[in-house]
Design a protein around this motif. Structure first.
Motif, mmCIF file in Angstrom:
data_model
loop_
_atom_site.group_PDB
_atom_site.id
_atom_site.type_symbol
_atom_site.label_atom_id
_atom_site.label_comp_id
_atom_site.label_asym_id
_atom_site.label_seq_id
_atom_site.Cartn_x
_atom_site.Cartn_y
_atom_site.Cartn_z
ATOM 1 N N TYR A 58 0.748 -1.319 -0.048
ATOM 2 C CA TYR A 58 0.240 -0.018 0.202
ATOM 3 C C TYR A 58 0.910 1.326 0.069
ATOM 4 O O TYR A 58 0.538 2.315 -0.609
ATOM 5 C CB TYR A 58 -0.964 -0.030 1.109
ATOM 6 N N GLU A 59 2.102 1.323 0.753
ATOM 7 C CA GLU A 59 3.204 2.189 0.465
ATOM 8 C C GLU A 59 3.357 2.551 -0.703
ATOM 9 O O GLU A 59 3.705 3.613 -1.280
ATOM 10 C CB GLU A 59 4.297 1.999 1.649
ATOM 11 N N ASP A 60 3.762 1.405 -1.446
ATOM 12 C CA ASP A 60 4.187 1.681 -2.997
ATOM 13 C C ASP A 60 2.913 2.377 -3.717
ATOM 14 O O ASP A 60 3.305 2.816 -4.716
ATOM 15 C CB ASP A 60 4.515 0.209 -3.479
ATOM 16 N N TRP A 61 1.569 1.660 -3.510
ATOM 17 C CA TRP A 61 0.685 2.271 -4.178
ATOM 18 C C TRP A 61 0.458 3.649 -3.904
ATOM 19 O O TRP A 61 -0.063 4.512 -4.846
ATOM 20 C CB TRP A 61 -0.711 1.471 -3.667
ATOM 21 N N ALA A 62 0.767 4.074 -2.771
ATOM 22 C CA ALA A 62 0.709 5.573 -2.537
ATOM 23 C C ALA A 62 1.553 6.483 -3.169
ATOM 24 O O ALA A 62 1.241 7.530 -3.683
ATOM 25 C CB ALA A 62 0.999 5.832 -0.956
ATOM 26 N N LYS A 63 2.701 5.930 -3.222
ATOM 27 C CA LYS A 63 3.729 6.500 -4.318
ATOM 28 C C LYS A 63 3.342 6.671 -5.836
ATOM 29 O O LYS A 63 3.530 7.492 -6.511
ATOM 30 C CB LYS A 63 5.119 5.981 -4.141
ATOM 31 N N VAL A 64 2.613 5.448 -6.330
ATOM 32 C CA VAL A 64 2.193 5.410 -7.530
ATOM 33 C C VAL A 64 1.172 6.636 -7.905
ATOM 34 O O VAL A 64 1.319 7.248 -8.832
ATOM 35 C CB VAL A 64 1.485 4.170 -8.043
ATOM 36 N N VAL A 65 0.189 6.697 -7.080
ATOM 37 C CA VAL A 65 -1.012 7.699 -7.192
ATOM 38 C C VAL A 65 -0.301 9.025 -6.726
ATOM 39 O O VAL A 65 -0.767 10.028 -7.210
ATOM 40 C CB VAL A 65 -2.248 7.323 -6.575
ATOM 41 N N ASP A 66 0.481 8.985 -6.005
ATOM 42 C CA ASP A 66 1.041 10.419 -5.248
ATOM 43 C C ASP A 66 0.166 11.339 -5.061
ATOM 44 O O ASP A 66 -0.254 12.511 -5.627
ATOM 45 C CB ASP A 66 2.249 11.008 -6.404
ATOM 46 N N VAL A 67 -0.749 11.191 -3.865
ATOM 47 C CA VAL A 67 -1.669 11.957 -3.565
ATOM 48 C C VAL A 67 -1.648 12.588 -2.169
ATOM 49 O O VAL A 67 -2.377 13.284 -1.627
ATOM 50 C CB VAL A 67 -3.271 11.193 -3.605
#
Length: 317
Positions: A58-67
């Motif tokens: 989920y931390e990687d996902w947060a970087k992907v969408v960068d919100v």
């Protein structure tokens, strides 16, 4: 608690312009070459059959969408919040983002609907009798599944009790990692809930748990039982008319044979169904494990397929 993971992943794909799950995986690898994002597991996540359990992903996902939000927020937030955060951060048009991600949602819904309709047919159901007057006996019932047009798939469950015919009906729903039937009595207040393992083709057998209250007895006792639903080659008048309660020593294989299902190894069927119905861990709690369900699938799939092939050869003759 993780929610709407499949829809959030589709929105993420739309935001990135990703066409396939491989494209999405590449986006995760760009922010973390050692990411645990996996294409095959993503298929289950997008179907709603599972969700990622590692906070790091989920931390990687947060970087992907960068919100500007942490990974835990990605997992727990509402879908609308997730979409709005992307649109606000990246100046995206919400209508456009939702429209691009929508075809995938429709496709998934269509797949689930097609899978549900492939279950159409008649099933002989076997479970433990709840009534104190028939303790330690099995009860046989009929389940009919049929397409109901735009309304989806309709299930009808009925038992021929000594007092009357008890019948319930309602929608069949595939949700998450299970199949659900929430059935009610059209002209009464009876109700039962079924939670079944997701079937796989050719859906020769459905199995899981049935929950409700006793019908025949001095008290309406909340009850739960394992239940096995075995697909018949055709509807059976005997199944519809015979009394539901079966003596404790009844051969399920023999009963199925009398309903029109060819059983090449009666002992294996009796052992397999008996093992499933009497399984469980402790009094008051019964959870169906995947290997237990798979054993039934392995038992009945060959029977069903052999019968279907024989019928096809007969039709060609």
């Amino acid at each position: 608690m993780a929610q709407d993971i499949g829809q959030k992943l589709r929105v993420t794909m739309a935001f990135l312009g990703a066409v396939t799950r491989k494209d999405l995986a590449a986006a995760f690898r760009r922010v973390n070459p050692a990411t645990s994002f996996d294409v095959e597991r993503a298929h289950k996540w997008m179907q709603g059959r599972a969700h990622p359990r590692e906070l790091r992903l989920y931390e990687d996902w947060a970087k992907v969408v960068d919100v500007g939000r942490p990974g835990a927020w990605i997992a727990d937030c509402e879908l609308d919040e997730f979409i709005q955060a992307i649109c606000t951060r990246h100046n995206c048009e919400r209508d456009t983002l939702e429209r691009i991600s929508e075809p995938s949602r429709r496709s998934l819904a269509g797949q689930r609907q097609d899978a549900s309709r492939s279950l159409a047919g008649t099933y002989a159901c076997y479970s433990h009798a709840w009534s104190p007057y028939f303790r330690a006996q099995f009860i046989r019932a009929e389940l009919s599944i049929q397409s109901n047009g735009p309304q989806g798939v309709l299930a009808q469950y009925s038992e021929r009790l000594p007092t009357s015919r008890f019948q319930l009906e309602g929608p069949l729903v595939m949700a998450g990692r299970a199949m659900h039937l929430d059935l009610v009595e059209p002209s009464g207040d009876g109700r039962m809930f079924f939670c079944l393992s997701l079937p796989t083709p050719p859906a020769s057998v459905l199995a899981g748990l049935m929950c409700g209250a006793t019908i025949i007895g001095p008290d309406a006792q909340p009850s739960v039982t394992r239940i096995v639903m075995i697909r018949l080659p055709a509807p059976s008048m005997r199944l519809r008319s015979a009394v539901a309660y079966l003596p404790s020593q009844t051969s399920i294989a023999g009963d199925l044979a009398s309903l029109g299902l060819r059983i090449p190894d009666p002992a294996a069927v009796d052992d397999g169904v008996g093992a499933f119905l009497t399984g469980g861990h402790e009094a008051g709690l019964d959870q169906v494990q995947s290997p237990c369900h798979r054993a039934l699938v392995d038992l009945f799939d060959p029977i069903w397929l052999a019968g279907a092939m024989a019928q096809q050869r007969f039709g060609e003759a």
